[in-house]
Motif scaffolding. Structure first.
Motif, PDB file in Angstrom:
ATOM      1  N   GLU A   1       3.055 -61.312 -18.616  1.00 15.19           N
ATOM      2  CA  GLU A   1       2.664 -61.290 -20.028  1.00 15.19           C
ATOM      3  C   GLU A   1       2.776 -62.663 -20.674  1.00 15.19           C
ATOM      4  O   GLU A   1       1.933 -63.052 -21.490  1.00 15.19           O
ATOM      5  N   ARG A   2       3.807 -63.422 -20.308  1.00 14.20           N
ATOM      6  CA  ARG A   2       4.044 -64.718 -20.934  1.00 14.20           C
ATOM      7  C   ARG A   2       3.191 -65.830 -20.323  1.00 14.20           C
ATOM      8  O   ARG A   2       2.830 -66.785 -21.015  1.00 14.20           O
ATOM      9  N   THR A   3       2.897 -65.754 -19.039  1.00 12.85           N
ATOM     10  CA  THR A   3       2.226 -66.867 -18.359  1.00 12.85           C
ATOM     11  C   THR A   3       0.842 -66.530 -17.835  1.00 12.85           C
ATOM     12  O   THR A   3       0.063 -67.448 -17.528  1.00 12.85           O
ATOM     13  N   GLY A   4       0.533 -65.248 -17.675  1.00 15.32           N
ATOM     14  CA  GLY A   4      -0.715 -64.850 -17.048  1.00 15.32           C
ATOM     15  C   GLY A   4      -0.686 -64.943 -15.537  1.00 15.32           C
ATOM     16  O   GLY A   4      -1.689 -64.672 -14.867  1.00 15.32           O
ATOM     17  N   LEU A   5       0.466 -65.311 -14.970  1.00 10.77           N
ATOM     18  CA  LEU A   5       0.605 -65.495 -13.530  1.00 10.77           C
ATOM     19  C   LEU A   5       1.225 -64.268 -12.871  1.00 10.77           C
ATOM     20  O   LEU A   5       2.161 -63.673 -13.402  1.00 10.77           O
ATOM     21  N   ARG A   6       0.719 -63.932 -11.704  1.00 11.26           N
ATOM     22  CA  ARG A   6       1.215 -62.793 -10.942  1.00 11.26           C
ATOM     23  C   ARG A   6       2.211 -63.301  -9.891  1.00 11.26           C
ATOM     24  O   ARG A   6       1.825 -64.042  -8.992  1.00 11.26           O
ATOM     25  N   ILE A   7       3.465 -62.908 -10.015  1.00  9.09           N
ATOM     26  CA  ILE A   7       4.463 -63.329  -9.037  1.00  9.09           C
ATOM     27  C   ILE A   7       4.191 -62.650  -7.694  1.00  9.09           C
ATOM     28  O   ILE A   7       4.010 -61.427  -7.625  1.00  9.09           O
ATOM     29  N   ILE A   8       4.161 -63.444  -6.640  1.00  5.38           N
ATOM     30  CA  ILE A   8       4.033 -62.919  -5.274  1.00  5.38           C
ATOM     31  C   ILE A   8       5.426 -62.527  -4.806  1.00  5.38           C
ATOM     32  O   ILE A   8       6.252 -63.383  -4.501  1.00  5.38           O
ATOM     33  N   ASN A   9       5.703 -61.243  -4.798  1.00  5.23           N
ATOM     34  CA  ASN A   9       6.991 -60.750  -4.338  1.00  5.23           C
ATOM     35  C   ASN A   9       6.987 -60.718  -2.807  1.00  5.23           C
ATOM     36  O   ASN A   9       5.928 -60.588  -2.180  1.00  5.23           O
ATOM     37  N   GLY A  10       8.147 -60.856  -2.214  1.00  7.00           N
ATOM     38  CA  GLY A  10       8.211 -60.798  -0.760  1.00  7.00           C
ATOM     39  C   GLY A  10       9.615 -60.501  -0.288  1.00  7.00           C
ATOM     40  O   GLY A  10      10.584 -60.787  -0.989  1.00  7.00           O
ATOM     41  N   ILE A  11       9.706 -59.921   0.878  1.00  8.65           N
ATOM     42  CA  ILE A  11      11.001 -59.766   1.535  1.00  8.65           C
ATOM     43  C   ILE A  11      10.971 -60.559   2.826  1.00  8.65           C
ATOM     44  O   ILE A  11      10.011 -60.501   3.609  1.00  8.65           O
ATOM     45  N   GLY A  12      12.011 -61.356   3.009  1.00 10.31           N
ATOM     46  CA  GLY A  12      12.184 -62.101   4.245  1.00 10.31           C
ATOM     47  C   GLY A  12      13.618 -61.941   4.706  1.00 10.31           C
ATOM     48  O   GLY A  12      14.403 -61.210   4.101  1.00 10.31           O
TER      49      GLY A  12
END
Length: 545
Positions: free
Chosen positions: A332-343
């Motif tokens: 909402e604040r940046t318009g960017l979609r965080i790429i979540n991941g598990i490693g």
């Protein structure tokens, strides 16, 4: 796939001799054309020399906060001179373990690359680790050499490791690594290592106590770039990477060194990379790819105003579960979609993730191309969709502990069992439930601590939250919450409990709450719940009958 018959380049065979027995290895899967590596492979040569050949010596490789830039040609020259110092001056032979320690700088990254090209084994540790921890790591890995930033030498010397030869850099003395390197000849021919020669030993970051050494081979280093980075992150040569994880953390090694170099891109290496340092750095250096932990994204939300993030196009989160509320707020604040991941340190980097329109907040994603995942019960049998169980993973990289009996716990039936409880949704997406040891059983109910944490984090006054099970005679366990509030917020357990009960079933609501100034974390930012489980009863006990 078990150890190959390819001749090793290691004259010091300690690492190969201390791999787990072949029967305890996970099944390795190479089902993409780009994963069919040749038998002889040196990852340092591939990441540096090959990339320079493809993209040109003049392109930027490493950047410093002060504006300094090392081109690929300059980086290769420094790496080759360091490699000459290792072999010609220090007597390092292929297979020797070399400890690397210091803040995240181009010189530390260059040392890592030099160790790779010299065919030695890098043991990169955290600048924050104390003498006792360093002594343990050196003992386990039989480390004989160390390259150390002059600012991080004191604790390493205090560790009093028998026979350890420490060479400092950054101090300017005649025997400083940088001075020795300047006096050495230029080009260095990389050792012709086998693809399955051990390249690095990464020690787990300590969320559960006793560290484990995870051995990874030259082929593994390229495999994480050719799976997650290539297929999910999709960087280009004009990208500028940065992030908070140090190079002693494989999340940082991949995100700040391996991935950008494989793509011909550049990396801004920050010694100080907390939320308050990251935002101005992102703006000043036009960073396009960011690697950091969920907590950092949440803390940066309050500091976004006045910072230009227009160059940022990729945000990667790993190290712990990313709450859906944090994802939504950042978007909402940046318009960017965080790429979540598990490693995992055992698997070197991220193996489940999703990017762009494929992202579904609240889930981790789907198996990265080249990887396979499923949810199993304690006997290794696959569970139906929608039923929680243990996450099992396999791919081109697998767990190979350094002489550790816990190998048979992590690898079962050919699969890597990560210790996470997951649910596979009918559409193939994997949803995190909890670490297997974070599941709280209270009055017969199974309660996932991270679910309660996410509810607490949706309260406007909560900055951080950790939830663990605490022994209770009546219920077996109760839900105990540790909370960090925004500055100036009222410490009201009643308010927090009312908020949780408005979102979750009553039996999931904390029965004990303590307000803390900060939560215990490792130097890599991972929450140390085991410390909370063993601490005294919270002071702010509340009854919710």
């Amino acid at each position: 796939m078990k150890p190959s018959g390819t001749a090793s380049a290691h004259s010091d065979t300690f690492a190969r001799d201390h791999l787990p027995p072949a029967g305890q290895w996970p099944e390795l899967v190479f089902d993409l054309p780009e994963l069919l590596y040749p038998d002889r492979l040196n990852c340092g040569y591939e990441l540096l020399d090959r990339t320079a050949e493809r993209f040109g010596d003049d392109r930027p490789a490493f950047r410093s906060p002060d504006g300094g830039v090392w081109s690929y040609g300059e980086l290769r020259d420094r790496v080759d001179r360091i490699a000459h110092v290792l072999t010609d001056d220090l007597g390092v032979v292929p297979g020797n373990r070399v400890l690397l320690r210091g803040p995240t700088t181009p010189w530390l990254a260059a040392c890592w690359l030099a160790v790779m090209k010299a065919g030695a084994v890098a043991v990169t540790v955290l600048a924050q680790q104390r003498p006792t921890e360093l002594a343990t790591i050196c003992l386990l890995a039989r480390v004989g050499h160390a390259l150390c930033d002059i600012r991080s030498v004191e604790d390493l010397l205090k560790a009093q490791v028998p026979g350890l030869r420490v060479t400092a850099f950054g101090g300017g003395a005649p025997d400083d690594l940088t001075q020795l390197a300047a006096a050495r000849p230029g080009p260095y021919r990389a050792v012709d290592t086998a693809a399955d020669d051990v390249a690095l030993i990464a020690f787990t970051s300590g969320t559960t106590g006793r560290p484990k050494g995870c051995m990874h081979v030259h082929r593994d280093v390229l495999a994480i770039a050719d799976t997650f980075a290539h297929h999910v992150l999709r960087p280009g040569p004009d990208d500028v990477f940065t992030g908070s994880p140090p190079l002693g953390f494989t999340f940082g090694l991949g995100g700040l060194v391996i991935f950008p170099l494989r793509a011909g891109a550049s990396s801004l290496l920050l010694e100080q990379a907390g939320p308050k340092q990251l935002l101005p750095a992102l703006a000043a250096h036009r960073v396009s790819v960011l690697f950091t932990a969920p907590t950092a994204y949440r803390l940066m939300l309050d500091e976004l105003d006045g910072h230009d993030l227009s160059a940022l196009r990729r945000c990667v989160s790993a190290g712990e579960n990313l709450p859906a509320a944090t994802w939504q707020s950042w978007h909402e604040r940046t318009g960017l979609r965080i790429i979540n991941g598990i490693g995992a340190t055992e698997l070197l980097h991220i193996f489940i993730s999703a990017a762009d329109e494929a992202i579904r907040p609240g889930t981790t994603g789907t198996p990265v191309p080249g990887w396979q995942a499923r949810v199993v019960d304690s006997d290794g049998e696959e569970l139906p969709d929608g039923e929680p169980g243990l996450l099992a993973v396999r791919g081109p990289v697998g767990c190979r502990y350094l002489a550790d009996e816990r190998q048979s716990q992590y690898v079962r039936h050919g699969w890597n069992i990560t210790g996470d409880t997951y649910v596979r949704e009918p559409d193939g997406y994997f949803r995190y439930v909890a670490r297997a040891d974070d599941m709280i059983i209270s009055s017969g109910y199974n309660i996932a601590g991270p679910e309660v944490e996410e509810a607490l984090l949706r309260h406007p006054d909560v900055v951080e939250a950790a939830v663990v099970g605490r022994a209770d005679e009546l219920r077996g366990q109760i839900v105990a919450a540790y909370v960090v509030l925004r500055e100036g917020a009222e410490q009201s357990a009643d308010s927090l409990c009312a908020h949780v009960k408005s979102e979750l079933a009553p039996h999931k609501c904390p029965r004990a709450i303590e307000f803390l100034p900060s939560l215990p974390r490792t130097a890599t930012g991972k929450l140390q719940r085991f410390l909370l489980r063993t601490s005294p009863d919270p002071h702010g006990r509340v009854a919710l009958e």
